[in-house]
Design an enzyme around this catalytic site. Structure first.
Site, short mmCIF file in Angstrom:
data_model
loop_
_atom_site.label_atom_id
_atom_site.label_comp_id
_atom_site.label_asym_id
_atom_site.label_seq_id
_atom_site.Cartn_x
_atom_site.Cartn_y
_atom_site.Cartn_z
N GLU A 89 0.85 -1.19 0.00
CA GLU A 89 0.00 0.00 0.00
C GLU A 89 0.89 1.24 0.00
O GLU A 89 0.45 2.34 0.30
CB GLU A 89 -0.98 0.00 1.18
CG GLU A 89 -0.34 -0.17 2.52
CD GLU A 89 -1.39 -0.27 3.63
OE1 GLU A 89 -2.06 0.74 3.86
OE2 GLU A 89 -1.51 -1.34 4.24
N CYS A 121 -3.61 -3.71 4.53
CA CYS A 121 -2.80 -4.79 5.13
C CYS A 121 -3.27 -6.17 4.72
O CYS A 121 -2.67 -7.17 5.12
CB CYS A 121 -2.80 -4.67 6.65
SG CYS A 121 -2.10 -3.12 7.20
N HIS A 243 -2.95 -10.17 12.27
CA HIS A 243 -2.28 -8.99 11.71
C HIS A 243 -1.88 -8.12 12.90
O HIS A 243 -2.70 -7.84 13.79
CB HIS A 243 -3.25 -8.23 10.79
CG HIS A 243 -2.81 -6.83 10.51
ND1 HIS A 243 -1.55 -6.54 10.04
CD2 HIS A 243 -3.43 -5.63 10.67
CE1 HIS A 243 -1.43 -5.22 9.91
NE2 HIS A 243 -2.55 -4.64 10.29
P1 HMG Z 1 -3.95 6.85 21.23
O1 HMG Z 1 -5.19 7.61 21.20
O2 HMG Z 1 -2.71 7.63 21.36
O3 HMG Z 1 -3.89 5.78 22.34
O4 HMG Z 1 -3.84 5.98 19.88
P2 HMG Z 1 -4.68 5.62 23.73
O5 HMG Z 1 -4.68 6.90 24.49
O6 HMG Z 1 -5.98 4.94 23.51
O7 HMG Z 1 -3.69 4.60 24.42
C1 HMG Z 1 -3.35 3.39 23.83
C2 HMG Z 1 -3.30 2.33 24.92
O8 HMG Z 1 -2.25 2.63 25.84
C3 HMG Z 1 -4.58 2.25 25.78
O9 HMG Z 1 -4.77 0.87 26.07
C4 HMG Z 1 -4.20 2.99 27.04
O10 HMG Z 1 -4.95 2.60 28.18
C5 HMG Z 1 -2.75 2.59 27.17
P3 HMG Z 1 -6.06 0.10 25.48
O11 HMG Z 1 -7.25 0.74 26.08
O12 HMG Z 1 -6.04 0.31 23.98
O13 HMG Z 1 -5.83 -1.30 25.90
N1 HMG Z 1 -1.94 3.51 28.01
C6 HMG Z 1 -1.01 3.10 28.89
N2 HMG Z 1 -0.61 1.85 29.26
C7 HMG Z 1 0.39 1.77 30.18
N3 HMG Z 1 0.99 2.86 30.76
C8 HMG Z 1 0.59 4.10 30.42
C9 HMG Z 1 -0.44 4.25 29.45
N4 HMG Z 1 -1.04 5.32 28.89
C10 HMG Z 1 -1.96 4.85 28.02
N5 HMG Z 1 1.18 5.16 31.00
C11 HMG Z 1 -3.95 4.19 18.31
C12 HMG Z 1 -3.64 4.61 19.74
C13 HMG Z 1 -3.62 2.73 18.09
C14 HMG Z 1 -5.43 4.43 18.03
C15 HMG Z 1 -3.10 5.08 17.35
O14 HMG Z 1 -1.74 4.76 17.52
C16 HMG Z 1 -3.45 4.94 15.89
O15 HMG Z 1 -4.34 5.62 15.38
N6 HMG Z 1 -2.74 4.03 15.12
C17 HMG Z 1 -2.98 3.83 13.71
C18 HMG Z 1 -4.24 3.00 13.43
C19 HMG Z 1 -4.07 1.54 13.77
O16 HMG Z 1 -2.98 1.00 13.87
N7 HMG Z 1 -5.20 0.81 13.92
C20 HMG Z 1 -5.18 -0.60 14.23
C21 HMG Z 1 -6.41 -1.32 13.67
S1 HMG Z 1 -6.57 -1.06 11.89
C22 HMG Z 1 -5.31 -2.06 11.20
O17 HMG Z 1 -4.77 -2.91 11.84
C23 HMG Z 1 -4.93 -1.80 9.77
C24 HMG Z 1 -3.67 -1.01 9.57
O18 HMG Z 1 -2.54 -1.82 9.78
C25 HMG Z 1 -3.67 -0.37 8.18
C26 HMG Z 1 -3.89 -1.26 6.99
O19 HMG Z 1 -4.76 -2.15 6.94
O20 HMG Z 1 -3.21 -1.01 6.00
C27 HMG Z 1 -3.57 0.16 10.53
#
Ligand code: HMG
Length: 399
Positions: A89, A121, A243
């Protein structure tokens, strides 16, 4: 069902060889957390990643793809490959398939179909299924499927911590040495706006939380469908791969099977094997369509208890969205096909970047005006014989 299709289904087809390449620079995610004013445990525990590979301009998806495939192909393989699929991609051209550059770099036969597949992906899984069908209908021929991607969300964005770069090459053959893939699988496509990259943008856009929901929701639907048809009974499954855009995401998928949905002993076994499947990905980061296949290599090379005959499930998810749950059986002698030492060395020998080096590498761009650009070579090791030399008159020049 016709007699021919019955026969085709009985032929054992699957992954005979597998190898990955990742660029030789990485960013430590503690450094990233400190620079962004975030508690490092959010990245290390909350996201579940420790490092991410960073690609210099000369390791584009073509160079990485060729570097992943080069060491595993024999002279006979190069003659017998009749289908070359490059799944990505991070496309480099709107018209010409990146597979054609790779065909040239790998000195493959002309007698083949070379194509590029895109569906976020999920692309490499589409390639694997196409390759299996090709090998079933062309006995004696082989198919090379390469997943190659650079995940880019942009500096100081929520997705930044889930970037990465790398390629996984897989040779699909009859009577494979690593994983025989079952013809029956479960899949689903549904247009969603969870993640996308418009043609004018070098970085992806994501509705992060929504993307997590779709990923998990589609897994649950496919798992239930496979259960209803008696195909995924957990006691017959020795491992379940996901994945892995970041390791917490796969863990969230697996956790849907906790809380009594499956027998506790099966859940514990799948969780233990899951831990082995994320060892490499935690250090490489998201390589989009290759991520589930790095998880496969990681499982096979880090787990000491799996054995030939064990059945594993693979949940592939591509935003946008297409998901597939399929199954395979480990083959006798699969361990001899692995290259654990080289993969460990590839990860350990990478150079750690400072934040300013990472930001400069991330921001570097190829010229877009037809002028000549000569790139330095970022990886002089034997792992990277192929690289992009530069640009000339709007064309990429490879070595
Ligand atoms: P965010 O808003 O920064 O994260 O984005 P958050 O505030 O929700 O925190 C993440 C996790 O860390 C949470 O845990 C928090 O509680 C924890 P969860 O509730 O998720 O279990 N946390 C802590 N833990 C320990 N100590 C601390 C602490 N503070 C917080 N101090 C997000 C996170 C993944 C959404 C962001 O990085 C993002 O947008 N990433 C890109 C999208 C993505 O990867 N999506 C995955 C599903 S889609 C997919 O897999 C396809 C993809 O690969 C693309 C394709 O197909 O080509 C992406």
């Amino acid at each position: 069902m016709t007699q021919e299709s019955n026969q085709a289904d009985n032929v054992k087809v699957g992954i005979d060889k597998i190898n990955f390449y990742t660029p030789n620079h990485y960013l430590d995610l503690v450094d990233l957390a400190e620079a962004r004013g975030v508690d490092p445990n959010k990245f290390l525990v909350g996201i579940g990643q420790s490092r991410m590979s960073v690609a210099a301009l000369d390791q584009d998806i073509v160079a990485m793809a060729a570097n992943a495939a080069e060491p595993m192909l024999s002279a006979d393989d190069r003659q017998e490959i009749g289908l070359l699929v490059l799944a990505t991609e991070s496309g480099i051209d709107q018209s010409k398939a990146a597979a054609l550059f790779v065909q040239d770099l790998l000195k493959l036969n002309d007698d083949l179909r070379a194509i590029e597949i895109k569906e976020a992906c999920y692309g490499a899984t589409a390639g694997i299924q196409l390759a299996c069908d090709y090998v079933r209908s062309h006995p004696g021929r082989k198919a090379l499927v390469i997943a190659s991607d650079i995940a880019r969300y942009g500096l100081d964005t929520p997705g930044e911590v889930t970037q990465g770069a790398g390629a996984v090459a897989m040779l699909v053959t009859g009577d494979p040495s690593i994983l025989a893939i079952e013809p029956e699988s479960f899949y689903e496509s549904r247009s969603t706006g969870d993640f996308w990259r418009p043609n004018y943008s070098t970085v992806a856009f994501a509705r992060g939380k929504f993307s997590e929901e779709v990923y998990v929701g589609m897994f649950e639907e496919l798992w239930d469908k496979a259960q209803q048809q008696g195909v995924a009974s957990p006691e017959n499954l020795q491992a379940l791969l996901f994945h892995i855009p970041f390791s917490k995401m796969g863990r969230k998928g697996l956790r849907t099977l906790g809380n009594g949905k499956i027998n506790e002993a099966d859940y514990v076994r799948l969780t233990e094997r899951f831990e082995q499947s994320i060892v490499y990905g935690k250090e490489v980061g998201n390589i989009y369509t290759g991520s589930i296949y790095i998880a496969l290599v990681s499982l096979l090379e880090n787990d000491k208890s799996l054995k030939p005959g064990d059945r594993i499930g693979l949940y592939s998810y591509g935003s946008g969205s297409v998901a597939e749950l399929y199954f395979g059986t480990l083959q006798p002698g699969y361990r001899e096909r692995l290259d654990t030492q080289s993969h460990r060395a590839l990860l350990d020998n990478r150079e750690r970047l400072s934040m300013s080096e990472y930001e400069a590498m991330f921001s570097a761009q190829l010229v877009a005006d037809g002028s000549q650009q000569d790139l330095g070579r970022s990886d002089h090791s034997a792992d990277a014989p192929h690289y992009l030399k530069g640009m000339k008159a709007h064309e990429r020049q490879y070595r």
